[in-house]
Motif scaffolding. Sequence first.
Motif, PDB file in Angstrom:
ATOM      1  N   GLY A  13       0.796  -1.223   0.000  1.00 23.76           N
ATOM      2  CA  GLY A  13       0.000   0.000   0.000  1.00 23.76           C
ATOM      3  C   GLY A  13       0.829   1.274   0.000  1.00 23.76           C
ATOM      4  O   GLY A  13       0.285   2.371  -0.086  1.00 23.76           O
ATOM      5  N   MET A  14       2.152   1.137   0.101  1.00 26.53           N
ATOM      6  CA  MET A  14       3.008   2.322   0.090  1.00 26.53           C
ATOM      7  C   MET A  14       3.068   2.920  -1.315  1.00 26.53           C
ATOM      8  O   MET A  14       3.010   2.205  -2.306  1.00 26.53           O
ATOM      9  CB  MET A  14       4.437   1.965   0.507  1.00 26.53           C
ATOM     10  N   THR A  15       3.205   4.238  -1.372  1.00 22.45           N
ATOM     11  CA  THR A  15       3.477   4.931  -2.616  1.00 22.45           C
ATOM     12  C   THR A  15       4.997   5.002  -2.742  1.00 22.45           C
ATOM     13  O   THR A  15       5.677   5.377  -1.783  1.00 22.45           O
ATOM     14  CB  THR A  15       2.898   6.357  -2.584  1.00 22.45           C
ATOM     15  N   VAL A  16       5.524   4.635  -3.899  1.00 26.86           N
ATOM     16  CA  VAL A  16       6.974   4.615  -4.091  1.00 26.86           C
ATOM     17  C   VAL A  16       7.341   5.573  -5.205  1.00 26.86           C
ATOM     18  O   VAL A  16       6.779   5.503  -6.304  1.00 26.86           O
ATOM     19  CB  VAL A  16       7.481   3.186  -4.422  1.00 26.86           C
ATOM     20  N   ALA A  17       8.296   6.462  -4.938  1.00 23.90           N
ATOM     21  CA  ALA A  17       8.767   7.412  -5.944  1.00 23.90           C
ATOM     22  C   ALA A  17       9.614   6.679  -6.975  1.00 23.90           C
ATOM     23  O   ALA A  17      10.344   5.744  -6.645  1.00 23.90           O
ATOM     24  CB  ALA A  17       9.597   8.511  -5.278  1.00 23.90           C
ATOM     25  N   GLU A  18       9.506   7.103  -8.235  1.00 24.49           N
ATOM     26  CA  GLU A  18      10.337   6.525  -9.284  1.00 24.49           C
ATOM     27  C   GLU A  18      11.801   6.833  -8.978  1.00 24.49           C
ATOM     28  O   GLU A  18      12.130   7.907  -8.486  1.00 24.49           O
ATOM     29  CB  GLU A  18       9.949   7.090 -10.642  1.00 24.49           C
ATOM     30  N   SER A  19      12.663   5.878  -9.282  1.00 24.66           N
ATOM     31  CA  SER A  19      14.080   6.023  -8.962  1.00 24.66           C
ATOM     32  C   SER A  19      14.913   5.441 -10.093  1.00 24.66           C
ATOM     33  O   SER A  19      14.607   4.370 -10.615  1.00 24.66           O
ATOM     34  CB  SER A  19      14.379   5.273  -7.660  1.00 24.66           C
ATOM     35  N   ALA A  20      15.978   6.146 -10.451  1.00 25.30           N
ATOM     36  CA  ALA A  20      16.902   5.640 -11.473  1.00 25.30           C
ATOM     37  C   ALA A  20      18.303   6.132 -11.130  1.00 25.30           C
ATOM     38  O   ALA A  20      18.479   7.231 -10.607  1.00 25.30           O
ATOM     39  CB  ALA A  20      16.494   6.138 -12.853  1.00 25.30           C
ATOM     40  N   GLY A  21      19.295   5.312 -11.375  1.00 30.35           N
ATOM     41  CA  GLY A  21      20.675   5.725 -11.167  1.00 30.35           C
ATOM     42  C   GLY A  21      21.082   5.831  -9.713  1.00 30.35           C
ATOM     43  O   GLY A  21      21.959   6.614  -9.373  1.00 30.35           O
ATOM     44  N   THR A  22      20.474   5.067  -8.855  1.00 33.15           N
ATOM     45  CA  THR A  22      20.787   5.099  -7.429  1.00 33.15           C
ATOM     46  C   THR A  22      20.527   3.720  -6.837  1.00 33.15           C
ATOM     47  O   THR A  22      19.928   2.863  -7.482  1.00 33.15           O
ATOM     48  CB  THR A  22      19.936   6.167  -6.705  1.00 33.15           C
ATOM     49  N   TYR A  23      20.982   3.514  -5.623  1.00 30.29           N
ATOM     50  CA  TYR A  23      20.742   2.256  -4.924  1.00 30.29           C
ATOM     51  C   TYR A  23      19.660   2.391  -3.864  1.00 30.29           C
ATOM     52  O   TYR A  23      19.572   1.589  -2.945  1.00 30.29           O
ATOM     53  CB  TYR A  23      22.030   1.762  -4.256  1.00 30.29           C
ATOM     54  N   PHE A  24      18.833   3.419  -4.000  1.00 31.18           N
ATOM     55  CA  PHE A  24      17.815   3.699  -3.000  1.00 31.18           C
ATOM     56  C   PHE A  24      16.479   4.002  -3.655  1.00 31.18           C
ATOM     57  O   PHE A  24      16.433   4.535  -4.763  1.00 31.18           O
ATOM     58  CB  PHE A  24      18.215   4.904  -2.139  1.00 31.18           C
ATOM     59  N   VAL A  25      15.409   3.686  -2.961  1.00 33.22           N
ATOM     60  CA  VAL A  25      14.075   4.137  -3.347  1.00 33.22           C
ATOM     61  C   VAL A  25      13.442   4.768  -2.113  1.00 33.22           C
ATOM     62  O   VAL A  25      13.792   4.443  -0.977  1.00 33.22           O
ATOM     63  CB  VAL A  25      13.172   2.997  -3.883  1.00 33.22           C
ATOM     64  N   VAL A  26      12.514   5.682  -2.363  1.00 35.54           N
ATOM     65  CA  VAL A  26      11.815   6.372  -1.287  1.00 35.54           C
ATOM     66  C   VAL A  26      10.337   6.023  -1.374  1.00 35.54           C
ATOM     67  O   VAL A  26       9.740   6.064  -2.456  1.00 35.54           O
ATOM     68  CB  VAL A  26      12.019   7.905  -1.392  1.00 35.54           C
ATOM     69  N   SER A  27       9.782   5.676  -0.225  1.00 30.46           N
ATOM     70  CA  SER A  27       8.351   5.388  -0.182  1.00 30.46           C
ATOM     71  C   SER A  27       7.679   6.259   0.867  1.00 30.46           C
ATOM     72  O   SER A  27       8.306   6.715   1.824  1.00 30.46           O
ATOM     73  CB  SER A  27       8.096   3.906   0.127  1.00 30.46           C
ATOM     74  N   ASP A  28       6.396   6.452   0.652  1.00 32.82           N
ATOM     75  CA  ASP A  28       5.562   7.134   1.640  1.00 32.82           C
ATOM     76  C   ASP A  28       4.843   6.047   2.426  1.00 32.82           C
ATOM     77  O   ASP A  28       4.064   5.271   1.857  1.00 32.82           O
ATOM     78  CB  ASP A  28       4.565   8.050   0.938  1.00 32.82           C
ATOM     79  N   VAL A  29       5.111   5.977   3.710  1.00 32.83           N
ATOM     80  CA  VAL A  29       4.530   4.924   4.546  1.00 32.83           C
ATOM     81  C   VAL A  29       3.187   5.323   5.155  1.00 32.83           C
ATOM     82  O   VAL A  29       2.615   4.570   5.940  1.00 32.83           O
ATOM     83  CB  VAL A  29       5.519   4.463   5.651  1.00 32.83           C
ATOM     84  N   ALA A  30       2.656   6.483   4.785  1.00 32.07           N
ATOM     85  CA  ALA A  30       1.390   6.951   5.353  1.00 32.07           C
ATOM     86  C   ALA A  30       0.267   5.920   5.228  1.00 32.07           C
ATOM     87  O   ALA A  30      -0.473   5.713   6.199  1.00 32.07           O
ATOM     88  CB  ALA A  30       0.988   8.287   4.730  1.00 32.07           C
ATOM     89  N   PRO A  31       0.116   5.232   4.079  1.00 32.81           N
ATOM     90  CA  PRO A  31      -0.960   4.239   4.003  1.00 32.81           C
ATOM     91  C   PRO A  31      -0.792   3.089   5.007  1.00 32.81           C
ATOM     92  O   PRO A  31      -1.774   2.607   5.578  1.00 32.81           O
ATOM     93  CB  PRO A  31      -0.883   3.723   2.568  1.00 32.81           C
ATOM     94  N   VAL A  32       0.431   2.663   5.228  1.00 37.69           N
ATOM     95  CA  VAL A  32       0.688   1.597   6.203  1.00 37.69           C
ATOM     96  C   VAL A  32       0.404   2.104   7.613  1.00 37.69           C
ATOM     97  O   VAL A  32      -0.202   1.402   8.424  1.00 37.69           O
ATOM     98  CB  VAL A  32       2.134   1.071   6.083  1.00 37.69           C
ATOM     99  N   LEU A  33       0.817   3.328   7.902  1.00 41.11           N
ATOM    100  CA  LEU A  33       0.563   3.898   9.228  1.00 41.11           C
ATOM    101  C   LEU A  33      -0.928   4.069   9.490  1.00 41.11           C
ATOM    102  O   LEU A  33      -1.388   3.867  10.609  1.00 41.11           O
ATOM    103  CB  LEU A  33       1.290   5.231   9.376  1.00 41.11           C
ATOM    104  N   ALA A  34      -1.682   4.416   8.452  1.00 40.30           N
ATOM    105  CA  ALA A  34      -3.126   4.565   8.617  1.00 40.30           C
ATOM    106  C   ALA A  34      -3.783   3.219   8.932  1.00 40.30           C
ATOM    107  O   ALA A  34      -4.710   3.150   9.746  1.00 40.30           O
ATOM    108  CB  ALA A  34      -3.737   5.169   7.355  1.00 40.30           C
ATOM    109  N   ALA A  35      -3.273   2.164   8.299  1.00 38.95           N
ATOM    110  CA  ALA A  35      -3.836   0.827   8.516  1.00 38.95           C
ATOM    111  C   ALA A  35      -3.344   0.192   9.812  1.00 38.95           C
ATOM    112  O   ALA A  35      -4.025  -0.659  10.392  1.00 38.95           O
ATOM    113  CB  ALA A  35      -3.491  -0.072   7.337  1.00 38.95           C
ATOM    114  N   ARG A  36      -2.161   0.605  10.246  1.00 42.13           N
ATOM    115  CA  ARG A  36      -1.543   0.006  11.438  1.00 42.13           C
ATOM    116  C   ARG A  36      -1.105   1.106  12.397  1.00 42.13           C
ATOM    117  O   ARG A  36       0.080   1.433  12.518  1.00 42.13           O
ATOM    118  CB  ARG A  36      -0.316  -0.822  11.021  1.00 42.13           C
ATOM    119  N   PRO A  37      -2.033   1.743  13.110  1.00 44.41           N
ATOM    120  CA  PRO A  37      -1.701   2.873  13.986  1.00 44.41           C
ATOM    121  C   PRO A  37      -0.685   2.536  15.069  1.00 44.41           C
ATOM    122  O   PRO A  37       0.005   3.428  15.568  1.00 44.41           O
ATOM    123  CB  PRO A  37      -3.032   3.297  14.586  1.00 44.41           C
TER     124      PRO A  37
END
Length: 108
Positions: A13-37
């Motif tokens: 359920g996380m939103t993940v930002a597109e990533s290229a040329g790196t060894y990292f990705v960034v996600s927004d965990v807000a949906p997980v936090l909403a489901a699992r307070p």
Amino acid sequence: RRDSLVATLRSTGMTVAESAGTYFVVSDVAPVLAARPELGRTAEEFCLRLPEVAGVAAILVSAFMSDPDDPVTRTLVRWTFCKSAGTMATAEARLAAAFGGSYDGGHD
């Protein structure tokens, strides 16, 4: 490895930002936090609980910002995929199990 990690994170359920040329990705965990307070309300709280809940670690994006209290980064988490295929498979399976996602086992 990036594509597999992104697919696993998105399946939770996380939103993940597109990533290229790196060894990292960034996600927004807000949906997980909403489901699992019980995991908290911020990336910091999520990252502190993550090792116990899923057996993996991530870094809050605000740790890299000049203003760590910027609300834009409040629920953003940075994940790495520069680990071995076996380590990534284990981590993704744990994330999927902990957060109701899916992992297809795909690694190079």
